[in-house]
Scaffold this motif. Sequence first.
Motif, PDB file in Angstrom:
ATOM      1  N   VAL A  64      17.793 -28.562 -11.228  1.00 43.72           N
ATOM      2  CA  VAL A  64      18.365 -29.864 -11.570  1.00 43.72           C
ATOM      3  C   VAL A  64      18.263 -30.870 -10.415  1.00 43.72           C
ATOM      4  N   HIS A  65      18.293 -30.369  -9.193  1.00 39.86           N
ATOM      5  CA  HIS A  65      18.273 -31.283  -8.036  1.00 39.86           C
ATOM      6  C   HIS A  65      16.869 -31.456  -7.469  1.00 39.86           C
ATOM      7  N   ARG A  66      15.868 -31.129  -8.282  1.00 38.14           N
ATOM      8  CA  ARG A  66      14.466 -31.218  -7.876  1.00 38.14           C
ATOM      9  C   ARG A  66      14.213 -30.534  -6.527  1.00 38.14           C
ATOM     10  N   PRO A  67      14.411 -29.237  -6.472  1.00 38.19           N
ATOM     11  CA  PRO A  67      14.241 -28.534  -5.189  1.00 38.19           C
ATOM     12  C   PRO A  67      12.781 -28.512  -4.761  1.00 38.19           C
ATOM     13  N   ARG A  68      12.572 -28.416  -3.473  1.00 40.44           N
ATOM     14  CA  ARG A  68      11.200 -28.320  -2.962  1.00 40.44           C
ATOM     15  C   ARG A  68      10.772 -26.854  -2.871  1.00 40.44           C
ATOM     16  N   LEU A  69      11.779 -25.979  -2.933  1.00 35.97           N
ATOM     17  CA  LEU A  69      11.508 -24.543  -2.929  1.00 35.97           C
ATOM     18  C   LEU A  69      12.366 -23.907  -4.013  1.00 35.97           C
ATOM     19  N   LEU A  70      11.735 -23.116  -4.863  1.00 38.94           N
ATOM     20  CA  LEU A  70      12.478 -22.477  -5.951  1.00 38.94           C
ATOM     21  C   LEU A  70      12.362 -20.972  -5.770  1.00 38.94           C
ATOM     22  N   ILE A  71      13.512 -20.288  -5.778  1.00 37.91           N
ATOM     23  CA  ILE A  71      13.495 -18.844  -5.580  1.00 37.91           C
ATOM     24  C   ILE A  71      14.132 -18.184  -6.785  1.00 37.91           C
ATOM     25  N   LEU A  72      13.369 -17.367  -7.483  1.00 40.15           N
ATOM     26  CA  LEU A  72      13.874 -16.753  -8.704  1.00 40.15           C
ATOM     27  C   LEU A  72      13.759 -15.241  -8.596  1.00 40.15           C
ATOM     28  N   ASP A  73      14.933 -14.604  -8.745  1.00 36.12           N
ATOM     29  CA  ASP A  73      14.977 -13.153  -8.668  1.00 36.12           C
ATOM     30  C   ASP A  73      14.983 -12.625 -10.096  1.00 36.12           C
ATOM     31  N   GLU A  74      13.892 -12.015 -10.520  1.00 34.69           N
ATOM     32  CA  GLU A  74      13.762 -11.457 -11.858  1.00 34.69           C
ATOM     33  C   GLU A  74      14.171 -12.434 -12.959  1.00 34.69           C
ATOM     34  N   PRO A  75      13.510 -13.565 -13.042  1.00 37.38           N
ATOM     35  CA  PRO A  75      13.955 -14.596 -13.979  1.00 37.38           C
ATOM     36  C   PRO A  75      13.673 -14.270 -15.434  1.00 37.38           C
ATOM     37  N   THR A  76      12.812 -13.320 -15.707  1.00 30.75           N
ATOM     38  CA  THR A  76      12.472 -13.055 -17.111  1.00 30.75           C
ATOM     39  C   THR A  76      13.420 -12.056 -17.739  1.00 30.75           C
ATOM     40  N   ASN A  77      14.288 -11.484 -16.913  1.00 30.71           N
ATOM     41  CA  ASN A  77      15.279 -10.528 -17.392  1.00 30.71           C
ATOM     42  C   ASN A  77      16.070 -11.100 -18.577  1.00 30.71           C
ATOM     43  N   GLY A  78      15.994 -10.465 -19.711  1.00 33.52           N
ATOM     44  CA  GLY A  78      16.811 -10.894 -20.845  1.00 33.52           C
ATOM     45  C   GLY A  78      16.188 -11.971 -21.700  1.00 33.52           C
ATOM     46  N   HIS A 124       2.251 -26.510  -9.929  1.00 35.32           N
ATOM     47  CA  HIS A 124       0.909 -27.095  -9.859  1.00 35.32           C
ATOM     48  C   HIS A 124       0.905 -28.603 -10.041  1.00 35.32           C
ATOM     49  N   GLU A 125       1.919 -29.124 -10.752  1.00 38.76           N
ATOM     50  CA  GLU A 125       1.939 -30.580 -10.949  1.00 38.76           C
ATOM     51  C   GLU A 125       2.901 -31.265  -9.997  1.00 38.76           C
ATOM     52  N   GLU A 126       4.065 -30.643  -9.768  1.00 35.80           N
ATOM     53  CA  GLU A 126       5.042 -31.306  -8.906  1.00 35.80           C
ATOM     54  C   GLU A 126       5.052 -30.776  -7.484  1.00 35.80           C
ATOM     55  N   GLY A 127       4.241 -29.744  -7.228  1.00 34.57           N
ATOM     56  CA  GLY A 127       4.099 -29.278  -5.855  1.00 34.57           C
ATOM     57  C   GLY A 127       5.257 -28.470  -5.329  1.00 34.57           C
ATOM     58  N   VAL A 128       6.073 -27.927  -6.244  1.00 32.19           N
ATOM     59  CA  VAL A 128       7.193 -27.102  -5.795  1.00 32.19           C
ATOM     60  C   VAL A 128       6.659 -25.749  -5.351  1.00 32.19           C
ATOM     61  N   ALA A 129       7.255 -25.238  -4.270  1.00 30.01           N
ATOM     62  CA  ALA A 129       6.910 -23.882  -3.846  1.00 30.01           C
ATOM     63  C   ALA A 129       7.838 -22.927  -4.575  1.00 30.01           C
ATOM     64  N   ILE A 130       7.250 -21.866  -5.177  1.00 33.53           N
ATOM     65  CA  ILE A 130       8.077 -20.971  -5.972  1.00 33.53           C
ATOM     66  C   ILE A 130       7.876 -19.527  -5.520  1.00 33.53           C
ATOM     67  N   LEU A 131       9.016 -18.866  -5.301  1.00 31.26           N
ATOM     68  CA  LEU A 131       8.995 -17.444  -4.969  1.00 31.26           C
ATOM     69  C   LEU A 131       9.651 -16.707  -6.128  1.00 31.26           C
ATOM     70  N   VAL A 132       8.888 -15.791  -6.758  1.00 27.80           N
ATOM     71  CA  VAL A 132       9.414 -15.079  -7.918  1.00 27.80           C
ATOM     72  C   VAL A 132       9.340 -13.587  -7.668  1.00 27.80           C
ATOM     73  N   SER A 133      10.460 -12.907  -7.843  1.00 24.55           N
ATOM     74  CA  SER A 133      10.380 -11.455  -7.810  1.00 24.55           C
ATOM     75  C   SER A 133      10.587 -10.964  -9.223  1.00 24.55           C
ATOM     76  N   SER A 134       9.940  -9.860  -9.544  1.00 23.57           N
ATOM     77  CA  SER A 134      10.075  -9.356 -10.910  1.00 23.57           C
ATOM     78  C   SER A 134       9.609  -7.926 -10.983  1.00 23.57           C
ATOM     79  N   HIS A 135      10.139  -7.217 -11.962  1.00 27.85           N
ATOM     80  CA  HIS A 135       9.595  -5.897 -12.270  1.00 27.85           C
ATOM     81  C   HIS A 135       8.538  -5.967 -13.353  1.00 27.85           C
ATOM     82  N   LEU A 136       8.486  -7.085 -14.043  1.00 31.05           N
ATOM     83  CA  LEU A 136       7.527  -7.200 -15.142  1.00 31.05           C
ATOM     84  C   LEU A 136       6.178  -7.602 -14.575  1.00 31.05           C
TER      85      LEU A 136
END
Lengths: 348, 530
Positions: free
Chosen positions: A149-163, A181-193
């Motif tokens: 919501v606050h337009r972060p420059r870095l997004l960190i998601l821990d297992e976001p597909t869960n559920g 790819h469009e807004e240039g946010v850096a994203i770190l995603v961890s997942s088991h999937l």
Amino acid sequence: MMENRLELRGLTKRFGKRIVVDELDLDVRAGEILGFLGPNGAGKTTTIKMILGFLFEDAGTITIDGHDLRRDYERALSSVGGIVENPEMYVQLTGRQNLELYARLHGVRDRARIDEVIRLVGMEQRINEKVRKYSLGMKQRTGLALAIVHRPRLLILDEPTNGLDPAGIRHLRDILKRLAHEEGVAILVSSHLLSEMQLMCDRVAIIDQGRLIAVRMVHELETAQDLDMLGAVLGADAAAAATDAAGGRVDDYDRTPPPPAPQVPVWRIDVAQPGQAAAALEAAGLFRPAAGDRVELPRSLHLAIEPQAMLQVQQTLLANGHVLLQLRRDQESLEEAFLKLTANSRIE
Amino acid sequence: MHKLRTLYRNELYKIFRTRLMLIVVAALLIFPLLQQLGRRQGGGDDLHHADGSWNHEALIAMYDERISETLNFARSDVEDPLYQALEVAVYENTLASYRELAGRRPEIAARNFALDLVERISRLTVWLDPEAAGVDLPAHLPATELIARQQEIIPGIYEDPTRLPSEREAAEQQLAQVEAALADGSHLPYAELMLSILGEASAFGPESAGFYAGRRACYAHLAKRADVSVDALYDPYYIDNTASLLQDISDCERSLADGIDYTRRLPRALSPQRESDIKDQLAIHRYNLDHDLISSSYDQNHGESAYLSSWMLVLFILAVYISIVAASLISSEIESGSIKLLIIAPVKRWRIYAAKYLALITTIVTLSLFSWAWLQLLQLVIHGTQNMPVTVAARNGSAYLLPFVLRNLLDTACFALKLLFYGSFAMMMSGLLRRTAVSVGIAVGVAFLDFIATFVSYNIGWQYWFQVMPFINLDLGNHFYPTLLYRSMSFLGMPPNAAYIPLWFAVLYIVGFLAIFIATGLQALTKRDI
């Protein structure tokens, strides 16, 4: 490439005597989605919790968007959005109230922006209900809305597909790709999937027992050469260990079929009625059920069959009225690469 | 600053928009209301009709019960068989004559002094002729030996046995005078009469001498006053309270004269601090006596006592509620995971803690003021303006009147301070343990123990070590006026001995402990992993 939005240098965390994260160096760049891979207990969530301020690191530095986390805590965190483990909110508040609270803490008072993210994650219908009534998937969606919501420059998601349901996962993937790819946010995603990661990420960082093992572009990781190269990095007996470990740990990755035996190539056969098709092939003597190398999915069969018998397979299927929708040789997937790389790990 | 404000508003919202808060507010509204309505109906001791007039039947029942209790006591607890036989006979006799009197003249029987007379006559009857009174005495025991035994058991019970017949005649005469005085409607002759009866009453033996001496002083005081209402004079509470007030005055005067503190359980040398306290106390007692600010049984239902009982109820509800809220402020967020929302946001953890603490203070202040306003309203509407209880305070040896509303505001402040202490402690436990069930249990338990400890501290107040235990010295107001707690203890028959530690120490103590609680809780939240 673009600038680093997250820099971890020598990051170390101990729980008692156990070293959970061991001198981790990692960069996440603007505009990329970095997959953070590792078996359970590898230190993924611990690392993410240190970045987001839950845990205090024992050594090393965390730099977010140029700000040192410890020296400039609030400024560093103001450019981060994230979800750790499950997205948690105040269950006695509505989704919107949670969103407004979090946005205000970021100094965002723009109602239009809040409505925009609610629409983005597809929660318009339920956002004014108390979070207590939400399913996990709805919490994930709301959690994602909070995180961006606050337009972060870095997004960190821990297992976001869960559920999330399959449509939700696809939607999430689209949102993340657009953000990166469009807004240039850096994203770190961890997942088991892992199959999801394959579809979602640009790069993959593999972590095991708290140590960073490799960082590769996703397409590199899928090639045999790269696997050989990584196998060499890990040591000569990694491949042998992989075979043993794979059988025992497939339960952790229940969305993907277990890896077939390596000697006979595996074929993916897409038909409308896989069960009947398998029975037909069995009746023709092309496939013996006792072999245990058969996997049946709703839309496809995965069978280990010698290549020279494949013509006969196609003819048998057509003769029995099965339209062959697709036939291809199963590639060694990221799944296997991952298991090989982390073969000697234990879950603690 | 806007972050703190946002966090603070969120905390307030979470505290106030809960079912628990709704229940507490309902409890704060309903329980005192029911309590005061019940008192207005003449509940409690049942001695008054709703219009404030005496309920004679209830009075008779009360005295009847008292005599029966004494009879049971004589039957079970008196060891000497002879003495027991006599006492049982006396009270059986008393009960019988009292019941007869009550049947004949309820308005007299109901009155305190009539009971005294009946008992006195009964005692004389029995002692003069035990066999006629139906006492089953050992057959070989002649009357003279009986009297000798009585004197052994109760030394000086009668100096001269030959006086006994005239005693009896005198008593019978006095009863006639009493009835005449009652018919007359005048109380002054009555008080004088009581004085003359009680003048001889010390002959009843040392165990009752103190009681009768107190009564005598009381009637001596009342006999001199024309402004005392007749009802008050017949009011056992009023008489007892006047008697104990006179006793207090005498204790204070003796203490100041001898340089020894007689006002506590164990007398000890008077310190300069204590001396000025006693001077203040004396001034307060005298002011109460001179202005007739003495609690009557009507006040039990409508005045200070009624007000205090509601406050004790409120204090109890709020102490438990604040302990529960504060003990879950941090732990429940960690348990439910909702703290993640705040941790991920760019706010330092001390801000989270500060917001929670400020919200706690706001809750305490709001609920205290709410209770204060509600109890004032109840007092005004249910009992009327004339029943607004006042308190006398003293400074530098001169007494002054604290108006009801102001005094109650001061009470509220003392009360809120106590709640803040409970809350700070509970919040510290919440941060340290991070488990709501355990920290709530400990916090409520400690608040409960503190209630008990407060009673103990008032009674063993001279033990200095007890004064430096946490929670004990919270009644700061005691240094300025008799606080809510102090007055409640008085009403419960535990004369308070508070305010003997210096004010500077009490302040330092409270600030010190609050600082320890806050700092520990803050450390537990900001320096540990989540």
